[in-house]
Design a protein around this motif. Structure first.
Motif, PDB file in Angstrom:
ATOM      1  N   ALA A  93       0.767  -0.837   0.365  1.00  0.00           N
ATOM      2  CA  ALA A  93      -0.221   0.169   0.152  1.00  0.00           C
ATOM      3  C   ALA A  93       0.879   1.148  -0.106  1.00  0.00           C
ATOM      4  N   GLU A  94       1.863   0.971   0.872  1.00  0.00           N
ATOM      5  CA  GLU A  94       3.078   2.345   0.617  1.00  0.00           C
ATOM      6  C   GLU A  94       3.633   2.505  -0.540  1.00  0.00           C
ATOM      7  N   SER A  95       4.376   1.696  -0.997  1.00  0.00           N
ATOM      8  CA  SER A  95       3.844   1.630  -2.613  1.00  0.00           C
ATOM      9  C   SER A  95       3.505   2.423  -3.497  1.00  0.00           C
ATOM     10  N   LYS A  96       2.171   1.904  -3.158  1.00  0.00           N
ATOM     11  CA  LYS A  96       1.166   2.201  -4.681  1.00  0.00           C
ATOM     12  C   LYS A  96       1.004   3.665  -4.037  1.00  0.00           C
ATOM     13  N   THR A  97       0.308   3.781  -3.107  1.00  0.00           N
ATOM     14  CA  THR A  97       0.314   5.551  -2.582  1.00  0.00           C
ATOM     15  C   THR A  97       1.665   7.051  -3.157  1.00  0.00           C
ATOM     16  N   LEU A  98       2.939   5.595  -2.834  1.00  0.00           N
ATOM     17  CA  LEU A  98       3.764   7.089  -3.252  1.00  0.00           C
ATOM     18  C   LEU A  98       4.355   6.871  -4.935  1.00  0.00           C
ATOM     19  N   GLU A 100       1.546   6.866  -6.821  1.00  0.00           N
ATOM     20  CA  GLU A 100       0.890   7.809  -6.896  1.00  0.00           C
ATOM     21  C   GLU A 100       0.569   9.146  -6.560  1.00  0.00           C
ATOM     22  N   ARG A 101       1.459   9.603  -6.018  1.00  0.00           N
ATOM     23  CA  ARG A 101       1.788  10.819  -5.171  1.00  0.00           C
ATOM     24  C   ARG A 101       2.656  11.823  -6.412  1.00  0.00           C
ATOM     25  N   HIS A 104       1.143  12.084  -9.644  1.00  0.00           N
ATOM     26  CA  HIS A 104       0.108  13.389  -9.812  1.00  0.00           C
ATOM     27  C   HIS A 104       1.145  14.455  -9.470  1.00  0.00           C
TER      28      HIS A 104
END
Length: 123
Positions: A93-98, A100-101, A104
């Motif tokens: 989840a951390e890798s996916k969120t990073l 995405e950030r 963007h």
């Protein structure tokens, strides 16, 4: 027998070939080594429970174990598998969120006509 496998510069999140990881799994499955020691679980994989669960199943079948030094985990201990599964999903989840950030932020900078990082252009 001690073996060191390294995948320097290879992502534990993306679907890329990781020769060191593959060699470590093969050595465990073949019984060449009985313990896989990693510095931290999220350095081994960031693909979540799917990959870590399969690895733990292979270890169980081969009579081996996984030790994560920083996390203080040993798969041969009670409840370690549950904690490893949870940590592997948190790393995913951390890798996916990073990702995405960063995506963007780069999209915004491109829209502003600004430099998004990386090797500067010459000329």
């Amino acid at each position: 027998m001690r073996q060191v496998h390294i995948d320097r510069g290879r992502s534990g999140y993306k679907h890329v070939t990781r020769k060191g990881f593959d060699a470590a799994k093969a050595a465990l499955a073949a019984g060449v080594v009985g313990t896989l020691i990693v510095w931290k679980l999220d350095r081994l994989s960031r693909k979540g429970m799917g990959e870590i669960g399969l690895l733990l199943d292979q270890l169980d079948k081969a009579g081996g174990r996984l030790i994560s030094v920083v996390d203080g985990l040993d798969s041969s201990k009670p409840n370690a598998r549950l904690i490893m599964a949870t940590l592997s999903e948190l790393a995913r989840a951390e890798s996916k969120t990073l990702g995405e950030r960063v995506g963007h932020a780069k999209q915004y900078l491109r829209g502003q006509g600004r430099w998004i990082g990386g090797q500067p252009r010459t000329g």
